[in-house]
Design a protein around this motif. Structure first.
Motif, mmCIF file in Angstrom:
data_model
loop_
_atom_site.group_PDB
_atom_site.id
_atom_site.type_symbol
_atom_site.label_atom_id
_atom_site.label_comp_id
_atom_site.label_asym_id
_atom_site.label_seq_id
_atom_site.Cartn_x
_atom_site.Cartn_y
_atom_site.Cartn_z
ATOM 1 N N LEU A 44 0.831 -1.202 0.000
ATOM 2 C CA LEU A 44 0.000 0.000 0.000
ATOM 3 C C LEU A 44 0.864 1.251 0.000
ATOM 4 O O LEU A 44 0.629 2.181 -0.773
ATOM 5 C CB LEU A 44 -0.919 0.018 1.235
ATOM 6 N N LEU A 45 1.895 1.260 0.879
ATOM 7 C CA LEU A 45 2.761 2.429 1.032
ATOM 8 C C LEU A 45 4.199 2.099 0.621
ATOM 9 O O LEU A 45 4.612 0.930 0.676
ATOM 10 C CB LEU A 45 2.748 2.912 2.482
ATOM 11 N N PRO A 46 4.993 3.119 0.260
ATOM 12 C CA PRO A 46 6.395 2.880 -0.109
ATOM 13 C C PRO A 46 7.219 2.281 1.028
ATOM 14 O O PRO A 46 8.232 1.631 0.787
ATOM 15 C CB PRO A 46 6.900 4.283 -0.471
ATOM 16 N N THR A 47 6.765 2.513 2.265
ATOM 17 C CA THR A 47 7.520 2.013 3.426
ATOM 18 C C THR A 47 7.208 0.552 3.761
ATOM 19 O O THR A 47 7.885 -0.044 4.608
ATOM 20 C CB THR A 47 7.213 2.886 4.655
ATOM 21 N N ASP A 48 6.193 -0.025 3.114
ATOM 22 C CA ASP A 48 5.867 -1.437 3.365
ATOM 23 C C ASP A 48 6.993 -2.342 2.867
ATOM 24 O O ASP A 48 7.701 -2.018 1.912
ATOM 25 C CB ASP A 48 4.566 -1.815 2.646
ATOM 26 N N TYR A 55 11.143 -5.933 -5.993
ATOM 27 C CA TYR A 55 10.740 -4.526 -5.943
ATOM 28 C C TYR A 55 9.494 -4.287 -6.793
ATOM 29 O O TYR A 55 9.361 -4.792 -7.910
ATOM 30 C CB TYR A 55 11.862 -3.608 -6.432
ATOM 31 N N GLU A 56 8.599 -3.503 -6.230
ATOM 32 C CA GLU A 56 7.387 -3.110 -6.935
ATOM 33 C C GLU A 56 6.903 -1.793 -6.337
ATOM 34 O O GLU A 56 6.977 -1.584 -5.127
ATOM 35 C CB GLU A 56 6.306 -4.191 -6.772
ATOM 36 N N LEU A 57 6.452 -0.899 -7.186
ATOM 37 C CA LEU A 57 5.893 0.345 -6.673
ATOM 38 C C LEU A 57 4.684 0.042 -5.806
ATOM 39 O O LEU A 57 3.913 -0.891 -6.076
ATOM 40 C CB LEU A 57 5.462 1.253 -7.831
ATOM 41 N N SER A 58 4.530 0.821 -4.756
ATOM 42 C CA SER A 58 3.360 0.645 -3.894
ATOM 43 C C SER A 58 2.120 1.165 -4.611
ATOM 44 O O SER A 58 2.224 1.871 -5.627
ATOM 45 C CB SER A 58 3.555 1.414 -2.587
ATOM 46 N N LEU A 59 0.961 0.815 -4.084
ATOM 47 C CA LEU A 59 -0.292 1.248 -4.719
ATOM 48 C C LEU A 59 -0.389 2.767 -4.749
ATOM 49 O O LEU A 59 -0.770 3.352 -5.772
ATOM 50 C CB LEU A 59 -1.486 0.656 -3.970
ATOM 51 N N ARG A 60 -0.014 3.418 -3.646
ATOM 52 C CA ARG A 60 -0.111 4.873 -3.583
ATOM 53 C C ARG A 60 0.844 5.533 -4.591
ATOM 54 O O ARG A 60 0.509 6.563 -5.185
ATOM 55 C CB ARG A 60 0.209 5.341 -2.164
ATOM 56 N N GLU A 61 2.010 4.941 -4.791
ATOM 57 C CA GLU A 61 2.953 5.472 -5.792
ATOM 58 C C GLU A 61 2.389 5.319 -7.200
ATOM 59 O O GLU A 61 2.523 6.211 -8.042
ATOM 60 C CB GLU A 61 4.292 4.739 -5.678
ATOM 61 N N LYS A 62 1.755 4.189 -7.444
ATOM 62 C CA LYS A 62 1.168 3.962 -8.758
ATOM 63 C C LYS A 62 -0.002 4.913 -9.016
ATOM 64 O O LYS A 62 -0.180 5.411 -10.133
ATOM 65 C CB LYS A 62 0.693 2.507 -8.877
ATOM 66 N N ILE A 63 -0.773 5.185 -7.957
ATOM 67 C CA ILE A 63 -1.893 6.119 -8.091
ATOM 68 C C ILE A 63 -1.375 7.529 -8.386
ATOM 69 O O ILE A 63 -1.916 8.249 -9.241
ATOM 70 C CB ILE A 63 -2.759 6.121 -6.804
ATOM 71 N N ALA A 64 -0.311 7.927 -7.695
ATOM 72 C CA ALA A 64 0.274 9.257 -7.902
ATOM 73 C C ALA A 64 0.796 9.392 -9.339
ATOM 74 O O ALA A 64 0.615 10.436 -9.989
ATOM 75 C CB ALA A 64 1.400 9.494 -6.906
ATOM 76 N N LYS A 65 1.427 8.334 -9.829
ATOM 77 C CA LYS A 65 1.938 8.345 -11.205
ATOM 78 C C LYS A 65 0.784 8.415 -12.199
ATOM 79 O O LYS A 65 0.840 9.137 -13.195
ATOM 80 C CB LYS A 65 2.767 7.093 -11.462
#
Length: 413
Positions: A44-48, A55-65
């Motif tokens: 969910l978050l980059p800190t998870d 490695y995979e972008l977090s959901l919130r990072e993908k939403i921001a992108k």
């Protein structure tokens, strides 16, 4: 129910559109083009923590992108296509490309298809990914020019992606020579001395003397080898000493075919030097009938011992054998290819002060700058002699009066 707050299995509040599936993966639902679209991530978050160390972008990072791409007008749906698909799409638009160009595209795809980069989404490729792949190709032993060709294909493909609002930047926009070492052999013309010694070697050699006419013509016309191979009797006017160039011999797969010259400027008429005239006269007087018919022509001039049309591959193979044998018997080794002979002709004519525009027309270059920038490499001896010639023509010799004054003193400066 729509106003009910939702939490993940770690008791963290989820935002609108976010949810967590039973398998633990996170999902974000949004609308595009009247259809529901989804984004997934294991975090969910980059800190998870990373799942299985991958490695995979977090959901919130993908939403921001996603939101950033939408704000910039990026075509999200097409941006999710793979790099393989992008390059294939780019190549599909090159309907007028020649066979050799298409072969280069296929060669690029061959290395791309099974790579991580090729299977990546267009929108996910960064310049670091592009550079890593280029370095990987170099480590596999591919030459600089081969990598340059592959890089150019990818760069052009991503330029198309930018034009179609799929990405904002081109990840292949970087200087290749700053990333990998330039290992290509420099194009170098034969010096007059090397040319004379080479021709003497060929003419006096038991096996290679039969190729003497080829070297005389290539060194005396600047013809491309494919243009030489495609010449027919009707393309030569011995009486007027002219060569009419309007096609070239190309091999498509295993089939020989005649195609227009490399550029429109390649269609030209080349006057014969005396040596070239004698070479063509010698060939035509001893010419046998060709047993091949290519695109309706069977009066080809240059034939092998099997009475079939000589190809670029044949001539390159002969030149390789001649070069190796020559270097065994000469202290000063030289490197030359079929193209070097064309290069040498152009350089020789330039050093004899032929008008650059006329030389460009004889060479069949589309731009006179190609003639000037690629082919006119003067040797250092020629540079010195040219400077001496200009110095002798210098009109204002007043400086001699100054330097010849023995009383000139610099002590008061």
């Amino acid at each position: 129910m729509s106003g009910k707050k939702r939490y993940d299995n770690k008791k963290r509040l989820l935002k609108n559109g976010e949810s967590q599936r039973k398998d633990g993966r996170y999902c974000y639902k949004y609308q595009q083009g009247g259809k529901a679209r989804y984004i997934y991530s294991n975090r969910l978050l980059p800190t998870d923590k990373l799942i299985n160390g991958k490695y995979e972008l977090s959901l919130r990072e993908k939403i921001a992108k996603l939101e950033k791409d939408i704000a910039y007008g990026i075509d999200i749906q097409n941006a999710n296509m793979t790099v393989n698909k992008l390059v294939e799409k780019y190549i599909s638009y090159k309907t007028k490309s020649r066979y050799e160009t298409k072969s280069k595209y296929d060669y690029a795809l061959q290395y791309l298809r099974n790579s991580v980069l090729g299977q990546s989404k267009v929108c996910d490729v960064k310049q670091t990914n592009a550079k890593d792949w280029i370095i990987e190709l170099s480590n596999k032993g591919l030459s600089y020019n081969t990598i340059k060709m592959i890089n150019s294909t990818l760069k052009a493909s991503f330029s198309m992606a930018i034009q179609n609002d799929m990405v904002l930047k081109n990840p292949f926009s970087f200087r290749l020579n700053e990333l990998i070492e330039y290992d290509a052999i420099e194009r170098k013309a034969l010096t007059e001395k090397e040319e004379k010694e080479l021709l003497n070697f060929i003419s006096g050699h038991k096996r290679f003397s039969k190729y003497y006419d080829y070297f005389i013509i290539l060194l005396g016309t600047g013809l491309r080898v494919s243009e030489l191979c495609g010449l027919t009797v009707s393309d030569i006017c011995i009486e007027k000493r002219l060569i009419y160039v309007n096609h070239q011999l190309v091999i498509e797969g295993n089939k020989k075919t005649l195609q227009p010259p490399k550029t429109k400027s390649g269609i030209r008429v080349i006057p014969m030097l005396e040596s070239v005239y004698l070479a063509f006269k010698h060939i035509l007087e001893n010419k046998e009938d060709c047993i091949e018919t290519i695109d309706g022509h069977n009066d080809f001039i240059f034939l092998g011992k099997n009475k079939r049309v000589v190809t670029k591959r044949d001539i390159s193979r002969w030149i390789c054998k001649i070069r190796n044998e020559y270097n065994k018997t000469h202290q000063q080794e030289i490197f030359f290819t079929a193209h070097s002979l064309r290069h040498s002709f152009c350089t020789r004519m330039a050093l004899r002060n032929m008008n650059p525009k006329i030389l460009s027309e004889i060479m069949g270059h589309s731009d006179v700058m190609i003639t000037l920038s690629l082919y006119t490499h003067a040797t250092f001896d020629v540079v010195i002699s040219e400077m001496e010639r200009i110095d002798k023509q210098y009109l204002d010799n007043s400086y001699n009066q100054f330097y010849n004054k023995s009383s000139t003193s610099y002590t008061n400066l």
